[in-house]
Design a protein around this motif. Sequence first.
Motif, PDB file in Angstrom:
ATOM      1  N   SER A  62       1.139  -1.557   0.109  1.00 23.18           N
ATOM      2  CA  SER A  62      -0.353   0.035   0.447  1.00 23.18           C
ATOM      3  C   SER A  62       0.602   1.363  -0.457  1.00 23.18           C
ATOM      4  O   SER A  62       0.501   2.271  -0.200  1.00 23.18           O
ATOM      5  N   ASP A  63       2.245   1.147   0.439  1.00 29.15           N
ATOM      6  CA  ASP A  63       2.996   2.432   0.427  1.00 29.15           C
ATOM      7  C   ASP A  63       3.607   2.090  -0.487  1.00 29.15           C
ATOM      8  O   ASP A  63       4.691   2.988  -1.217  1.00 29.15           O
ATOM      9  N   GLY A  64       3.352   1.091  -2.278  1.00 27.21           N
ATOM     10  CA  GLY A  64       3.733   2.501  -2.831  1.00 27.21           C
ATOM     11  C   GLY A  64       5.374   0.710  -3.897  1.00 27.21           C
ATOM     12  O   GLY A  64       5.913   0.965  -5.117  1.00 27.21           O
ATOM     13  N   PHE A  65       5.630  -0.517  -2.723  1.00 25.89           N
ATOM     14  CA  PHE A  65       6.470  -1.258  -3.258  1.00 25.89           C
ATOM     15  C   PHE A  65       6.536  -2.212  -4.057  1.00 25.89           C
ATOM     16  O   PHE A  65       4.690  -2.793  -3.704  1.00 25.89           O
ATOM     17  N   LEU A  66       7.051  -2.372  -4.763  1.00 27.94           N
ATOM     18  CA  LEU A  66       6.902  -3.671  -6.028  1.00 27.94           C
ATOM     19  C   LEU A  66       7.799  -5.064  -5.494  1.00 27.94           C
ATOM     20  O   LEU A  66       8.890  -4.959  -5.636  1.00 27.94           O
ATOM     21  N   ILE A  67       7.228  -5.686  -4.478  1.00 27.22           N
ATOM     22  CA  ILE A  67       8.123  -6.423  -4.190  1.00 27.22           C
ATOM     23  C   ILE A  67       7.686  -7.856  -5.401  1.00 27.22           C
ATOM     24  O   ILE A  67       6.987  -8.651  -5.615  1.00 27.22           O
ATOM     25  N   GLY A  68       8.944  -7.844  -5.330  1.00 31.26           N
ATOM     26  CA  GLY A  68       9.533  -9.886  -5.888  1.00 31.26           C
ATOM     27  C   GLY A  68       9.377 -10.694  -5.567  1.00 31.26           C
ATOM     28  O   GLY A  68       9.748 -11.041  -4.508  1.00 31.26           O
ATOM     29  N   VAL A  69       8.352 -11.869  -6.253  1.00 33.87           N
ATOM     30  CA  VAL A  69       7.708 -12.904  -5.131  1.00 33.87           C
ATOM     31  C   VAL A  69       8.258 -14.517  -6.455  1.00 33.87           C
ATOM     32  O   VAL A  69       7.378 -13.382  -7.760  1.00 33.87           O
ATOM     33  N   GLN A  70       8.858 -15.239  -6.287  1.00 27.95           N
ATOM     34  CA  GLN A  70       8.807 -16.258  -7.350  1.00 27.95           C
ATOM     35  C   GLN A  70       8.271 -17.225  -6.525  1.00 27.95           C
ATOM     36  O   GLN A  70       8.210 -17.429  -5.564  1.00 27.95           O
TER      37      GLN A  70
END
Length: 398
Positions: A62-70
């Motif tokens: 919600s604070d705009g970070f784009l989390i990488g998930v594999q």
Amino acid sequence: MGMSKKASACAALLLCFFLQLSSSVNARFAPSQETQRADGLCASLVLPYRDYACQEFVAQTSDGFLIGVQRMWRPDILKGKNAQPVLLFHGILTGGDVWVINPPGEGLGFIMADAGYDVWITNYRSTEFSYGHLSYKPSDKGFWDWSLDDLASEDLPSVLQMIYSKTGRKVYLVAYSEGAQSTLAAFSQGLCAELVSKAVLMAPVSYLTSGPQLIYIASTLRLQRIYEALNIYQLNTRSPGGRALVDLLCAKSSVKCYRDWFRLFSGFTCCINSTRRAYIDEYETQATSVKNLDHYSQQVRLGTFGKYDYGEEENMKRYKQKTPPDYDLSKFPSNQIPMLFISSANDSLANIVDVEHLYREIPPGFQRRAVENFGHLDFVFGDTANRVVYDYALEFLA
């Protein structure tokens, strides 16, 4: 009082090093979107082993970070089955690569996939295998304005919600080091525990009455103040300049670092194959915020497990009290969700005194295992972790 020539030179070195770390960020992603990345974790570390499939996803906070998930699995084992999802959550100054940097049979990601799990790996916000921020670049102060509090309130819930939306199943969670600490902080606030059906917390950092060399140095020198004065907000050592920075920090204290980030960041290690050090160094360490490191040093100074200390005035605005509130571990659901804690007496970051303190604070009902002669990094890089640690986790989850 003016700075000496030596201090000015040190400041210039620090500033140049961190400016070199700035890079552009591709932020054109929608929440929970699958993506492709030629230099991603899947392409680099999983897909070269042909028995495994792997997909890249992006989870937006919600604070705009784009989390990488594999997401990785064994097609020959699952064959279309709706397998149990398990999330692997790494620690400070590392990324999700720690679960697959050791080869099949040794890395926990491969071991879990071999056991028939639907394996998900998360990388917290500043690490190499995440995707940046919607608005900020790594050269911006705002990109680094976060600590453990935000990993607990944003990163972990966002990833768990994404996995649940994709699979329709509650998740098994395996969290290590700061990943475990974030889990403790999140669950004690009533965040996202309803999405988890079992949890394993390895080398569980919580209280920090002492710590390895970097935490000691940060606590002693109040690095946050030094770095803010120089407009420096991140810490990374994966460059010659970064190693020089580590030596500079150590030169300001009585601690000798010997240019060894393994010992600097985690203390004693027993079981990391020395022939693999150069390979591990290609991926680690990974960037964290100076604010996050300062949060660690705060816990050493105050002897508490609580939220970030902004000073009395800002604390009053944020917390309605002059001091940061402690995380209420009496609300941690260790009596509601099956949980296993795995620790080692030789772990200098999650040391035996602090882990026992943690056990006294959380509700009873959890299981615990103590392994012999293991250091903090041995839990993820050790070539014997498969039989010393991971067998306990697999047995518990099964």
